[in-house]
Design a protein around this motif. Structure first.
Motif, mmCIF file in Angstrom:
data_model
loop_
_atom_site.group_PDB
_atom_site.id
_atom_site.type_symbol
_atom_site.label_atom_id
_atom_site.label_comp_id
_atom_site.label_asym_id
_atom_site.label_seq_id
_atom_site.Cartn_x
_atom_site.Cartn_y
_atom_site.Cartn_z
ATOM 1 N N ALA A 51 38.796 32.545 36.261
ATOM 2 C CA ALA A 51 38.256 33.862 36.595
ATOM 3 C C ALA A 51 37.535 33.856 37.938
ATOM 4 O O ALA A 51 37.729 34.768 38.757
ATOM 5 C CB ALA A 51 37.323 34.354 35.491
ATOM 6 N N ARG A 55 38.608 35.920 41.341
ATOM 7 C CA ARG A 55 37.657 36.808 42.018
ATOM 8 C C ARG A 55 37.558 36.476 43.497
ATOM 9 O O ARG A 55 37.544 37.359 44.351
ATOM 10 C CB ARG A 55 36.275 36.682 41.353
ATOM 11 N N HIS A 86 46.602 44.024 42.283
ATOM 12 C CA HIS A 86 47.013 43.151 41.174
ATOM 13 C C HIS A 86 45.895 42.168 40.825
ATOM 14 O O HIS A 86 45.583 41.975 39.646
ATOM 15 C CB HIS A 86 48.294 42.390 41.531
ATOM 16 N N SER A 89 43.187 43.719 38.866
ATOM 17 C CA SER A 89 43.535 43.883 37.447
ATOM 18 C C SER A 89 43.318 42.576 36.684
ATOM 19 O O SER A 89 42.923 42.596 35.517
ATOM 20 C CB SER A 89 44.969 44.391 37.286
ATOM 21 N N LEU A 90 43.547 41.453 37.346
ATOM 22 C CA LEU A 90 43.296 40.156 36.706
ATOM 23 C C LEU A 90 41.801 39.890 36.575
ATOM 24 O O LEU A 90 41.347 39.363 35.558
ATOM 25 C CB LEU A 90 43.961 39.027 37.492
ATOM 26 N N ALA A 92 39.583 42.072 36.113
ATOM 27 C CA ALA A 92 39.121 42.920 35.011
ATOM 28 C C ALA A 92 39.355 42.269 33.643
ATOM 29 O O ALA A 92 38.646 42.567 32.684
ATOM 30 C CB ALA A 92 39.801 44.283 35.069
ATOM 31 N N LEU A 93 40.325 41.363 33.571
ATOM 32 C CA LEU A 93 40.596 40.671 32.312
ATOM 33 C C LEU A 93 39.556 39.601 32.004
ATOM 34 O O LEU A 93 39.474 39.125 30.870
ATOM 35 C CB LEU A 93 41.989 40.027 32.350
ATOM 36 N N GLY A 94 38.816 39.200 33.001
ATOM 37 C CA GLY A 94 37.813 38.154 32.797
ATOM 38 C C GLY A 94 38.465 36.801 32.646
ATOM 39 O O GLY A 94 39.376 36.442 33.389
ATOM 40 N N ALA A 96 40.325 35.740 30.244
ATOM 41 C CA ALA A 96 41.547 35.749 29.442
ATOM 42 C C ALA A 96 42.790 35.976 30.300
ATOM 43 O O ALA A 96 43.572 36.878 30.058
ATOM 44 C CB ALA A 96 41.447 36.828 28.379
ATOM 45 N N VAL A 97 42.987 35.137 31.316
ATOM 46 C CA VAL A 97 44.132 35.270 32.204
ATOM 47 C C VAL A 97 45.088 34.109 31.961
ATOM 48 O O VAL A 97 44.693 32.944 32.023
ATOM 49 C CB VAL A 97 43.686 35.281 33.687
ATOM 50 N N SER A 98 46.339 34.448 31.703
ATOM 51 C CA SER A 98 47.343 33.416 31.463
ATOM 52 C C SER A 98 48.092 33.088 32.750
ATOM 53 O O SER A 98 48.070 33.860 33.712
ATOM 54 C CB SER A 98 48.336 33.893 30.397
ATOM 55 N N GLN A 101 50.372 35.782 33.785
ATOM 56 C CA GLN A 101 49.743 36.920 34.458
ATOM 57 C C GLN A 101 49.449 36.612 35.925
ATOM 58 O O GLN A 101 49.381 37.513 36.744
ATOM 59 C CB GLN A 101 48.459 37.321 33.733
#
Length: 134
Positions: A51, A55, A86, A89-90, A92-94, A96-98, A101
């Protein structure tokens, strides 16, 4: 007549300074894009806990978006905008990014790199700007 000559000389000097600024900024832009590529490649190999790295990459993509638009490269700015969105948007997932993604980020970055590599300082919309007052 002397005033017109002095004004013309001043305009030429300003145009030369602007061209030098565009050349320097273009080189810096390409360096920033290389740096972003390294950041994104590292994110792809980090796994789930990336994360903070995403950022940081988003922040740099945002800088590239603004800088490229400011120095007269709208196509580069547009490509950077797509990547920036893009990455936002990642973010925003915090946490929990795979890896799946993150993969589109690398493809969007490849588009950004191709677009930027097709530019030269002379292709900037500012490079040939007429700064004379009429």
């Amino acid at each position: 007549m002397a005033q017109e000559s002095a004004a013309a000389d001043k305009a030429v000097a300003m145009q030369d300074q602007l061209k030098a600024l565009v050349r320097t900024s273009h080189a810096n832009l390409l360096n920033q894009i290389d740096r972003l590529g390294g950041m994104l490649a590292a994110i792809g190999g980090q796994g789930a806990d990336c994360a903070a790295a995403i950022r940081d990459a988003e922040g740099l993509a945002h800088q590239i978006k603004g800088a490229s638009g400011s120095i007269g490269f709208p196509d580069v700015s547009q490509s950077a905008t797509v990547l920036d969105n893009h990455l936002k948007s990642l973010v925003a997932l915090g946490a929990a990014v795979s890896a799946d993604q993150v993969k589109p980020s690398l493809e969007l970055f490849a588009d950004l790199r191709r677009t930027a590599e097709s530019t030269t300082p002379e292709s900037s919309t500012l490079y040939g700007a007429d700064l004379s007052r009429r």
